[in-house]
Scaffold this motif. Structure first.
Motif, short mmCIF file in Angstrom:
data_model
loop_
_atom_site.label_atom_id
_atom_site.label_comp_id
_atom_site.label_asym_id
_atom_site.label_seq_id
_atom_site.Cartn_x
_atom_site.Cartn_y
_atom_site.Cartn_z
N ILE A 128 0.84 -1.20 0.00
CA ILE A 128 0.00 0.00 0.00
C ILE A 128 0.88 1.26 0.00
O ILE A 128 0.54 2.27 -0.63
CB ILE A 128 -0.95 0.01 1.22
CG1 ILE A 128 -1.80 -1.27 1.25
CG2 ILE A 128 -1.85 1.25 1.18
CD1 ILE A 128 -2.64 -1.51 0.03
N GLY A 129 2.02 1.19 0.68
CA GLY A 129 2.90 2.35 0.74
C GLY A 129 3.47 2.75 -0.61
O GLY A 129 3.90 3.88 -0.80
N GLY A 130 3.49 1.83 -1.56
CA GLY A 130 4.00 2.12 -2.89
C GLY A 130 2.95 2.66 -3.84
O GLY A 130 3.27 3.02 -4.98
N VAL A 131 1.69 2.73 -3.39
CA VAL A 131 0.60 3.28 -4.21
C VAL A 131 0.44 4.74 -3.80
O VAL A 131 -0.14 5.05 -2.77
CB VAL A 131 -0.71 2.50 -3.97
CG1 VAL A 131 -1.82 3.05 -4.87
CG2 VAL A 131 -0.50 1.02 -4.23
N ARG A 132 0.94 5.66 -4.61
CA ARG A 132 1.13 7.03 -4.14
C ARG A 132 -0.02 7.98 -4.43
O ARG A 132 0.03 9.15 -4.04
CB ARG A 132 2.42 7.59 -4.75
CG ARG A 132 3.64 6.75 -4.48
CD ARG A 132 3.92 6.52 -3.02
NE ARG A 132 4.47 7.68 -2.35
CZ ARG A 132 5.01 7.67 -1.14
NH1 ARG A 132 5.04 6.53 -0.46
NH2 ARG A 132 5.50 8.76 -0.61
#
Length: 574
Positions: free
Chosen positions: A415-419
Motif C-alpha cells: 500500500i505504501g507504494g501506491v502514491r
C-alpha cells in the motif's frame, strides 16, 4: 539561479534581537560583554517534488486552507526572511526532498525539484530514504550534476548543474572503504558565530527502498551517529548544533494541531532524548506530521524538536539567540511556530519560470488520456497503510495481468507504494471527468519499479503475509498491508500474536483451499522481491522472471480495462 533574499537594516535586526533575547547575559569569558545574535531557522521536510499547487488542504487543517506549491512555498519563505534579513536566516530541510515525486519532477529524475530548491534558497538538507530511490550513483548525480546516464541531457545547452545546497548523510558509509558517501556535517556562520548541522536518515532505509540500490552502503545507528558527530563539532569549537534527521513521530491532534506536542509517540519520542546534550535543535521528518515539541536532553535541559508536515505545505519558523561569547544557543530564547504555506500571496515568478520550463517539456505526454475511472478508487499511501485498500488491490490486479506470461496466479502490492488514487473529478490536464491522464497514472506509480514473477510455496506466501505486522519495523509503522489480486482470499485475525495472524485454512485461490507445500506463481514488484518494507519473505522466491516497468504496465492495464471501479474486499479482518 539562487534567489536574492530580502535584507533588513542593522537597526531592525537589533530590534528583533532585543525582543527575542530578553536578557542575553552579560557574562564575558574574555572581558567582552556578551551580546545576543538572533537567528531565524526556517525548516521543512518531505517535499517529494510537489512542485505544482495541486495538493489538497492539510488533513489536520480545520479551515481547509489551500496550501502548497513551490511558487507559494518560495514566496512564504521570502516573507518570513523579511523579519530578520539574510545574514540571520537559514533554510534547512530534513530529507525526502526528492523521490516519490509528482509527475512534473519524477518524469525528469527530480532535476526540476533540485532546481526549484536552488531557487528558493535551501541552505542544507539531510538525506531521507527517498533520496536513495534510484540508488547511490543517482543520488551523487543529484548533488554534483551531470546528465542522466540513460535519458541524457533534457536541455543540452544547459546540462543539469546539481544542487547548490549540500545533502548530508552522516550515517551512510560506503562498504568499499568505510568512508561517508556524502558529508555528514556542515557549518554555517551567523553573526560571526558557527552553527553546525548534522544530517542523517533513518537506519532502516534499506527496507524502505529497493535494497539492490543501496547494497554498496551501510546505514549506521542514528543516536550513535549524532552523538559522535556532535562531539566532533564541539571539539572544533562549534557549540550551536542542529540535527536534521529523516525520522519522526506524531502527536495527538489538539486545539493546536500544528504546534502541539500532546501524547508524542514514534521513533523520535525515544530517540531525541538520547541525543547528546550538545545538540540544541532537532529538525525531523518522515512521518509527514506537524509538531513543535520541547523535549529534555540527557541533562534535563529543554531541546526543540520540530516537523512541518509534508509536500511544502508547511514551514517551521524558529527563532533563537546565540551568545556571542559562549557561541552556544540560549535555549530559553526558543520561539517556534508551524506556518501553513497558503496560496494567498503572489507566487514567486522565479519558481513559475522553473515550472513553465519543465511543463513545456512534459506537455505532450502529461495530458495523454490512458484510461477511465467510473467510480472513485481510493486507499493510497496518504492514508492508513496497514489495511487492505481498493487501490492496493487494483494495482495488484494490474501486476497479475502484466505478468500473465510468467504464469502468475497471485499478485501483491504494498500500500505504501501506491502514491495516489483514481478520482472521477480529478482534473490534471484539462481532460474530461473520469478520464485518467498519464500524469495521474504516473502519480500512482512514480518509482520506476519492475514487475517480477516467481515461484513460492503456500507456506512461503503465508509467511510473507505475516510480515504485514512486524513490531518495531524500521520507519515506525508496525502494520503495512499488501494489496492482493482477484481470485485470492484469506482471513486476518488481528487478535493473534505476530506471526500467527493469517488463518491458513482460509487461504483460497479461485475458491479452492491452498496447499502449504504446493508451489504457486506469484507476481509483485522488484522493490518487494528484494525484501523492501521488511517483506523479506519474498526473497525466498525462486525462478524469477522480470517484466515491464510498473508505470508502463499500469498504463497498458488501464487501456485494456476502461471504467475501473473499486475491487471488492479480498481479505477479511484487515
Amino acid at each position: 539561479m539562487r534567489k536574492t533574499r530580502l535584507m533588513l537594516s542593522a537597526g531592525a535586526v537589533a530590534a528583533i534581537a532585543t525582543s527575542l533575547a530578553g536578557t542575553a547575559g552579560a557574562t564575558a569569558a574574555s572581558g567582552e560583554a556578551a551580546r545576543a545574535i538572533p537567528v531565524q531557522l526556517l525548516s521543512f521536510n518531505d517535499y517529494h517534488g510537489h512542485l505544482e499547487a495541486t495538493d489538497r488542504p492539510l488533513a489536520s487543517d480545520p479551515a481547509a486552507t489551500p496550501a502548497g506549491g513551490v511558487e507559494y512555498l518560495s514566496a512564504k519563505l521570502t516573507q518570513l526572511r523579511a523579519k530578520v534579513g539574510d545574514v540571520n536566516s537559514l533554510t534547512v530541510a530534513a530529507g525526502d526532498t526528492i523521490g516519490g515525486s509528482t509527475f512534473l519532477s519524477g518524469m525528469f529524475h527530480d532535476e526540476p525539484s533540485v532546481e526549484s530548491l536552488n531557487v528558493l534558497g535551501l541552505d542544507v538538507t539531510s538525506v531521507g530514504n527517498h533520496e536513495f530511490d534510484e540508488g547511490t550513483a543517482e543520488l551523487l548525480r543529484m548533488q554534483n550534476g551531470g546528465c542522466h546516464p540513460v535519458d541524457g541531457c533534457y536541455f543540452p545547452a544547459t546540462p543539469y548543474a546539481g544542487a547548490d545546497y549540500p545533502y548530508l548523510a552522516a550515517n551512510v558509509f560506503k562498504r568499499s572503504d568505510n568512508k561517508l558517501l556524502l558529508p555528514g556535517t556542515t557549518v554555517r556562520m551567523v553573526g560571526g558565530v558557527p552553527i553546525g548541522f548534522i544530517g542523517l536518515t533513518l537506519k532502516g532505509t534499506p527496507s524502505l527502498v529497493d535494497p539492490a540500490g543501496v547494497a554498496s552502503v551501510r546505514f549506521a545507528d542514528e543516536v550513535q551517529t549524532v552523538n559522535q558527530q556532535a562531539g566532533a563539532l564541539n571539539r572544533r569549537g562549534v557549540k550551536a548544533i542542529v540535527v536534521l534527521i529523516h525520522e519522526g513521530g506524531q502527536q495527538t491532534p489538539t486545539t493546536s494541531p500544528y504546534n502541539g506536542c500532546v501524547g508524542f509517540t514514534g521513533p523520535m519520542a525515544t530517540m531525541a532524548p538520547r541525543f547528546s546534550a550538545l545538540v540544541d535543535v532537532v529538525v525531523t521528518g518522515h512521518t509527514h506530521q506537524p509538531y513543535v515539541c520541547t523535549l529534555p536532553d540527557p541533562q534535563g535541559r529543554p531541546r526543540l524538536v520540530t516537523s512541518a508536515a509534508s509536500y511544502g505545505q508547511m514551514v517551521t519558523e524558529t527563532y533563537f539567540n546565540i551568545n556571542s561569547v559562549t557561541k552556544d544557543i540560549n535555549r530559553n530564547s526558543f520561539v517556534s511556530n508551524n506556518v501553513v504555506v497558503d496560496r494567498a500571496s503572489v507566487p514567486d515568478p522565479a519558481e513559475t519560470a522553473v515550472l513553465d520550463k519543465w511543463r513545456a517539456l512534459a506537455g505532450p505526454l502529461a495530458g495523454r488520456v490512458v484510461g477511465t475511472v467510473a467510480t472513485d478508487v481510493t486507499g493510497d499511501s496518504g492514508g492508513n497503510r496497514g489495511i487492505e485498500t481498493p487501490m492496493g488491490d487494483l494495482i495488484a490486479d494490474a501486476i497479475k495481468w502484466g505478468t500473465q506470461s510468467g504464469g502468475t496466479q497471485i499478485a501483491f502490492m504494498n500500500i505504501g507504494g501506491v502514491r495516489a488514487s483514481f478520482l472521477v473529478n480529478q482534473i490534471s490536464n484539462g481532460e474530461a471527468a473520469g478520464e485518467i491522464t498519464y500524469t495521474e497514472a504516473y502519480n500512482v506509480a512514480p518509482f520506476g519499479n519492475l514487475l517480477v514473477s516467481m515461484d513460492m510455496t503456500g507456506q512461503q506466501i503465508k509467511d510473507t503475509l505475516e510480515q504485514q505486522y512486524v513490531v518495531g519495523r524500521p520507519g515506525g509503522r508496525d502494520a503495512l498491508a499488501l494489496g492482493v489480486s482477484d481470485g485470492f482470499t484469506y482471513t486476518w485475525d488481528a487478535t493473534q500474536p505476530q506471526g500467527s495472524r493469517v488463518v491458513p485454512e482460509t487461504m483460497m485461490l479461485n475458491g479452492a483451499a491452498m496447499d502449504m507445500s504446493a508451489t504457486y506463481r506469484v507476481g509483485t514488484i522488484n522493490f518487494l522481491a528484494n525484501g523492501g518494507d521488511s517483506f523479506t519473505g519474498f526473497t525466498a522466491g525462486t525462478n524469477l522472471l522480470g517484466g515491464k516497468e510498473d508505470l508502463e504496465n499500469l498504463v497498458d492495464f488501464l487501456g485494456a480495462h476502461p471504467g475501473v471501479t473499486p475491487p471488492a474486499d479480498r481479505v477479511s479482518g484487515l
